[in-house]
Design an enzyme around this catalytic site. Structure first.
Site, PDB file in Angstrom:
ATOM      1  N   TRP A 152       0.816  -1.226   0.000  1.00 35.20           N
ATOM      2  CA  TRP A 152       0.000   0.000   0.000  1.00 35.20           C
ATOM      3  C   TRP A 152       0.845   1.269   0.000  1.00 35.20           C
ATOM      4  CZ3 TRP A 152       1.718   2.626   4.118  1.00 35.20           C
ATOM      5  CH2 TRP A 152       2.236   1.886   5.202  1.00 35.20           C
ATOM      6  N   ASN A 153       2.142   1.190   0.303  1.00 34.50           N
ATOM      7  CA  ASN A 153       2.862   2.447   0.558  1.00 34.50           C
ATOM      8  C   ASN A 153       3.159   3.254  -0.710  1.00 34.50           C
ATOM      9  OD1 ASN A 153       4.805   0.571  -0.141  1.00 34.50           O
ATOM     10  ND2 ASN A 153       6.305   1.260   1.359  1.00 34.50           N
ATOM     11  N   ARG A 161       6.326  -0.751 -11.587  1.00 38.82           N
ATOM     12  CA  ARG A 161       7.666  -1.336 -11.554  1.00 38.82           C
ATOM     13  C   ARG A 161       7.619  -2.824 -11.931  1.00 38.82           C
ATOM     14  NH1 ARG A 161      11.356  -0.336  -6.188  1.00 38.82           N
ATOM     15  NH2 ARG A 161      10.388  -2.195  -5.362  1.00 38.82           N
ATOM     16  N   LYS A 176      -2.481  -8.261  -7.754  1.00 43.09           N
ATOM     17  CA  LYS A 176      -3.257  -8.199  -6.512  1.00 43.09           C
ATOM     18  C   LYS A 176      -2.732  -7.037  -5.672  1.00 43.09           C
ATOM     19  CE  LYS A 176      -3.097  -9.134  -2.458  1.00 43.09           C
ATOM     20  NZ  LYS A 176      -3.775  -7.983  -1.858  1.00 43.09           N
ATOM     21  N   ALA A 178      -2.681  -4.086  -2.620  1.00 39.01           N
ATOM     22  CA  ALA A 178      -2.942  -4.134  -1.177  1.00 39.01           C
ATOM     23  C   ALA A 178      -4.383  -3.721  -0.897  1.00 39.01           C
ATOM     24  CB  ALA A 178      -1.983  -3.198  -0.453  1.00 39.01           C
ATOM     25  N   GLY A 230       6.529  -6.392  -0.406  1.00 43.62           N
ATOM     26  CA  GLY A 230       5.811  -6.298   0.860  1.00 43.62           C
ATOM     27  C   GLY A 230       6.733  -6.694   1.997  1.00 43.62           C
ATOM     28  N   SER A 231       6.137  -7.158   3.076  1.00 43.29           N
ATOM     29  CA  SER A 231       6.929  -7.464   4.269  1.00 43.29           C
ATOM     30  C   SER A 231       7.715  -8.767   4.100  1.00 43.29           C
ATOM     31  CB  SER A 231       5.997  -7.577   5.472  1.00 43.29           C
ATOM     32  OG  SER A 231       5.098  -8.649   5.259  1.00 43.29           O
ATOM     33  N   GLU A 252      10.739  -8.168  -3.172  1.00 41.25           N
ATOM     34  CA  GLU A 252      11.233  -6.874  -2.681  1.00 41.25           C
ATOM     35  C   GLU A 252      10.641  -6.719  -1.295  1.00 41.25           C
ATOM     36  OE1 GLU A 252      13.378  -4.983  -4.087  1.00 41.25           O
ATOM     37  OE2 GLU A 252      13.407  -5.652  -6.165  1.00 41.25           O
ATOM     38  N   LEU A 253      11.472  -6.910  -0.256  1.00 38.74           N
ATOM     39  CA  LEU A 253      10.926  -7.051   1.100  1.00 38.74           C
ATOM     40  C   LEU A 253      11.314  -5.873   1.995  1.00 38.74           C
ATOM     41  CD1 LEU A 253      11.628 -10.878   1.383  1.00 38.74           C
ATOM     42  CD2 LEU A 253       9.597  -9.727   0.500  1.00 38.74           C
ATOM     43  N   CYS A 286      10.219   1.226   2.432  1.00 39.55           N
ATOM     44  CA  CYS A 286      11.183   0.155   2.726  1.00 39.55           C
ATOM     45  C   CYS A 286      12.589   0.724   2.790  1.00 39.55           C
ATOM     46  CB  CYS A 286      11.094  -0.917   1.649  1.00 39.55           C
ATOM     47  SG  CYS A 286      11.251  -0.233  -0.001  1.00 39.55           S
ATOM     48  N   GLU A 383      11.378  -2.527  11.321  1.00 40.47           N
ATOM     49  CA  GLU A 383      11.014  -1.360  10.511  1.00 40.47           C
ATOM     50  C   GLU A 383      10.093  -0.472  11.333  1.00 40.47           C
ATOM     51  OE1 GLU A 383       9.332  -3.493   6.993  1.00 40.47           O
ATOM     52  OE2 GLU A 383      10.511  -1.999   5.929  1.00 40.47           O
ATOM     53  N   SER A 443      16.029   5.439  -5.290  1.00 43.34           N
ATOM     54  CA  SER A 443      15.101   4.870  -6.276  1.00 43.34           C
ATOM     55  C   SER A 443      15.213   5.589  -7.614  1.00 43.34           C
ATOM     56  CB  SER A 443      13.660   5.015  -5.778  1.00 43.34           C
ATOM     57  OG  SER A 443      13.560   4.525  -4.472  1.00 43.34           O
TER      58      SER A 443
HETATM   59  P1  NAP Z   1       2.422  -6.896   3.516  1.00 43.20           P
HETATM   60  O1  NAP Z   1       1.508  -6.932   4.671  1.00 43.20           O
HETATM   61  O2  NAP Z   1       3.461  -7.946   3.414  1.00 43.20           O
HETATM   62  O3  NAP Z   1       1.493  -6.907   2.241  1.00 43.20           O
HETATM   63  C1  NAP Z   1       2.015  -6.864   0.939  1.00 43.20           C
HETATM   64  C2  NAP Z   1       1.045  -7.532  -0.001  1.00 43.20           C
HETATM   65  O4  NAP Z   1       0.930  -8.913   0.350  1.00 43.20           O
HETATM   66  C3  NAP Z   1      -0.370  -6.944   0.066  1.00 43.20           C
HETATM   67  O5  NAP Z   1      -0.929  -6.963  -1.213  1.00 43.20           O
HETATM   68  C4  NAP Z   1      -1.050  -7.911   1.004  1.00 43.20           C
HETATM   69  O6  NAP Z   1      -2.447  -7.983   0.871  1.00 43.20           O
HETATM   70  C5  NAP Z   1      -0.432  -9.228   0.556  1.00 43.20           C
HETATM   71  N1  NAP Z   1      -0.597 -10.277   1.568  1.00 43.20           N
HETATM   72  C6  NAP Z   1      -0.720 -10.131   2.904  1.00 43.20           C
HETATM   73  N2  NAP Z   1      -0.899 -11.347   3.494  1.00 43.20           N
HETATM   74  C7  NAP Z   1      -0.901 -12.255   2.498  1.00 43.20           C
HETATM   75  C8  NAP Z   1      -1.052 -13.671   2.458  1.00 43.20           C
HETATM   76  N3  NAP Z   1      -1.237 -14.401   3.566  1.00 43.20           N
HETATM   77  N4  NAP Z   1      -0.999 -14.286   1.267  1.00 43.20           N
HETATM   78  C9  NAP Z   1      -0.831 -13.571   0.146  1.00 43.20           C
HETATM   79  N5  NAP Z   1      -0.683 -12.226   0.097  1.00 43.20           N
HETATM   80  C10 NAP Z   1      -0.716 -11.578   1.273  1.00 43.20           C
HETATM   81  O7  NAP Z   1       3.181  -5.502   3.411  1.00 43.20           O
HETATM   82  P2  NAP Z   1       2.554  -4.061   3.461  1.00 43.20           P
HETATM   83  O8  NAP Z   1       2.236  -3.769   4.887  1.00 43.20           O
HETATM   84  O9  NAP Z   1       1.477  -3.891   2.444  1.00 43.20           O
HETATM   85  O10 NAP Z   1       3.774  -3.177   2.958  1.00 43.20           O
HETATM   86  C11 NAP Z   1       4.779  -2.760   3.797  1.00 43.20           C
HETATM   87  C12 NAP Z   1       5.993  -3.674   3.655  1.00 43.20           C
HETATM   88  O11 NAP Z   1       6.416  -3.671   2.299  1.00 43.20           O
HETATM   89  C13 NAP Z   1       7.178  -3.184   4.439  1.00 43.20           C
HETATM   90  O12 NAP Z   1       7.816  -4.271   5.049  1.00 43.20           O
HETATM   91  C14 NAP Z   1       8.067  -2.553   3.378  1.00 43.20           C
HETATM   92  O13 NAP Z   1       9.422  -2.516   3.721  1.00 43.20           O
HETATM   93  C15 NAP Z   1       7.811  -3.453   2.227  1.00 43.20           C
HETATM   94  N6  NAP Z   1       8.163  -2.784   0.964  1.00 43.20           N
HETATM   95  C16 NAP Z   1       9.275  -3.200   0.312  1.00 43.20           C
HETATM   96  C17 NAP Z   1       9.653  -2.566  -0.875  1.00 43.20           C
HETATM   97  C18 NAP Z   1      10.873  -2.987  -1.597  1.00 43.20           C
HETATM   98  O14 NAP Z   1      11.008  -2.600  -2.758  1.00 43.20           O
HETATM   99  N7  NAP Z   1      11.782  -3.741  -1.011  1.00 43.20           N
HETATM  100  C19 NAP Z   1       8.875  -1.516  -1.378  1.00 43.20           C
HETATM  101  C20 NAP Z   1       7.739  -1.124  -0.673  1.00 43.20           C
HETATM  102  C21 NAP Z   1       7.390  -1.785   0.501  1.00 43.20           C
HETATM  103  P3  NAP Z   1      -3.376  -7.218   1.946  1.00 43.20           P
HETATM  104  O15 NAP Z   1      -3.176  -5.793   1.691  1.00 43.20           O
HETATM  105  O16 NAP Z   1      -4.738  -7.697   1.639  1.00 43.20           O
HETATM  106  O17 NAP Z   1      -2.915  -7.621   3.319  1.00 43.20           O
END
Ligand code: NAP
Length: 480
Positions: A152-153, A161, A176, A178, A230-231, A252-253, A286, A383, A443
């Site tokens: 979502w961020n 990307r 899919k 967020a 995501g996370s 990308e975590l 991130c 984080e 970036s």
């Molecule tokens: P997240 O909770 O891991 O969610 C990311 C995506 O995964 C969302 O679309 C989420 O859907 C989905 N998801 C959640 N639980 C799932 C499951 N059990 N099975 C399948 N998909 C699932 O992360 P976030 O809170 O949205 O984003 C923040 C994180 O992203 C931070 O850790 C940040 O560092 C990281 N991030 C990394 C980068 C990079 O380039 N390295 C860039 C941006 C963000 P829902 O929304 O429905 O939960």
């Protein structure tokens, strides 16, 4: 603007409600109020999307690279033409100030421009076998239908990307987004159709039951690759789920970026860099500077200057003029920042500025600078994902590098020094996929973005970005 965004799932070139008829609400985090509802996909919808992506793959892979490039180029222009609308939409569902949202639209569009240029530069090879009898023809093929899961961020840029290289390579896809920020992706799907993406090539599933949609797709046999941002916890789970079908995986975590200010740093640059690395996107990035290590000889001056800058920022609704810092994404996100700050203060950290909720109905938090943060404070190993800068003093380079690398994450580090020799020696020893040298933002669509250790697998953007969506195939040809 919000009302004009389609509210259905986008499958096979058509907008439709979820098979179950279910919907879920999308909230404005600056008002803690529902903006509107969108379709809530389940397993049946996932199956329909996989069918559509699978059916479209062969014809899409056979399109001329120039045609795919031109679609991306048109999409690039459409994003710029709609910059104001898209920025407003992102501000409403995610909270970032309008100026930052406009910046994200421009950044997101650049991925399309970059990959429109990459589409026509997919290279192969021709080689003579060592014994001279055979010829090897090496070609690059799209990996096949891909699943793109985004956070979502950065609701738009984390999508483009992935969508950019997938289109350039000739992959069909299911996106899919967020659950907090589905509207931006739905608006993007409509724009991609306008740009000429054929039916079935791009499918979008909004859901607040991500596990019920993603897992069957990863195990189903149609999807050949997962690209996830995501996370780390969810990335690890999806990596496991991808093992059964031996999928290609890009992750990308999370990050825990160290920000090092050496004694010989230019403090103007360092403070400016810290503001960018910490405050970009309300600290919800991130790449956010999560631990600021400052040489003891300049620590007090740096802290004072940073606190003055942070304390002068205006917190408020992102749509209001003059606002620098919007709300955090939700109550849970702000609750985590609360906990991390009280943990650090409980262990002896001092609050130079901030450290509390800011007024308003939404999830506002004041920009915060903490000094004397002890090494065992929880915020140094997790984080923060909020506008909080923990400062720690160090006495020599060895200590700074050891502290910076003392984390399971390895996305980005920032280093401020005016000495080239020190800059290169330390950069080589920092265990991260990226280093910002006298710069608080790394970036760029033309650069390979990505991390090491628990921060991920693979790279997005740059020359490597398209490789993640291509397979290598070679033809062995005997000469008679
Ligand atoms: P997240 O909770 O891991 O969610 C990311 C995506 O995964 C969302 O679309 C989420 O859907 C989905 N998801 C959640 N639980 C799932 C499951 N059990 N099975 C399948 N998909 C699932 O992360 P976030 O809170 O949205 O984003 C923040 C994180 O992203 C931070 O850790 C940040 O560092 C990281 N991030 C990394 C980068 C990079 O380039 N390295 C860039 C941006 C963000 P829902 O929304 O429905 O939960």
């Amino acid at each position: 603007m919000v009302a004009a965004v389609p509210d259905g799932l986008f499958i096979g070139g058509e907008w439709r409600p979820a098979a179950s008829g279910a919907e879920f609400p999308v909230e404005d985090p600056s008002l803690a109020r529902t903006l509107r509802t969108v379709a809530d996909a389940g397993a049946e919808d996932a199956e329909a999307a996989a069918e559509a992506a699978g059916a479209a793959q062969e014809a899409w892979a056979a399109t001329a690279p120039r045609e795919r490039g031109e679609i991306l180029r048109r999409a690039y222009q459409l994003l710029l033409d709609r910059q104001e609308d898209l920025a407003l939409l992102m501000t409403l569902e995610m909270g970032k100030p309008l100026a930052e949202a406009r910046g994200e639209v421009a950044y997101a569009a650049e991925f399309f421009r970059w990959f429109s240029e990459e589409a026509v530069r997919i290279e192969g090879g021709y080689q003579t076998s060592p014994d001279g009898r055979d010829r090897f023809i090496v070609m690059r093929r799209p990996v096949g239908p891909v699943l793109l899961v985004t956070p979502w961020n950065f609701p738009l840029a984390m999508g483009t990307r992935k969508i950019g290289p997938a289109i350039a390579a000739g992959c069909t896809m299911i996106v899919k987004p967020a659950e907090q920020t589905p509207l931006t992706m739905l608006a993007l799907a409509a724009i991609m159709t306008e740009a000429g993406v054929p039916a079935g090539v791009l499918n979008v599933l909004t859901t607040n039951r991500p596990g019920e949609v993603v897992e069957p797709l990863l195990r189903g046999g149609v999807i050949r690759k997962l690209s996830f941002t995501g996370s780390t916890a969810i990335g690890r789970l999806l990596l496991e789920q991808s093992a059964q079908q031996v999928l290609r995986v890009s992750l990308e975590l999370g990050g825990n970026a160290p920000f090092i200010v050496c004694a010989d740093a230019d403090l103007d640059k360092a403070v400016e860099g810290a503001m960018a690395a910490k405050m970009r996107n309300i600290g919800e990035a991130c790449t956010a500077a999560n631990r600021l290590y400052v040489h003891e000889s300049v620590a007090a001056e740096f802290a004072e200057r940073l606190a003055a800058r942070m304390g002068a920022l205006t917190v408020g609704r992102g749509t209001e003029p003059g606002v620098d810092v919007g709300p955090l994404i939700d109550e849970a996100g702000r609750g985590k920042v609360d906990e991390l700050v009280s943990d650090a203060v409980g262990r002896g950290a001092k609050v130079l500025t901030g450290g509390e909720h800011a007024p308003g109905e939404g999830y506002f938090y004041t920009p915060t600078v903490l000094t004397d943060v002890p090494a065992d404070a929880a915020m140094l190993s997790q984080e923060i994902f909020g506008p909080v800068a923990p400062l720690l003093a160090f006495s020599d380079d060895e200590e700074a590098v050891a502290a910076a690398n003392d984390t399971e994450y390895g996305l980005v580090s920032y280093l401020f020094t005016e000495n080239l020799d020190r800059a290169l020696r330390l950069s080589e020893r920092l265990d991260t996929g990226m280093v910002g040298l006298n710069k608080g933002v790394v970036s760029n669509p033309a650069a390979p973005f990505g991390g090491v250790k628990h921060s991920g697998l693979g790279r997005e953007g740059g020359r490597m970005g398209i490789d993640e969506f291509l397979e290598t195939r070679y033809l062995a040809v005997p000469l008679g």
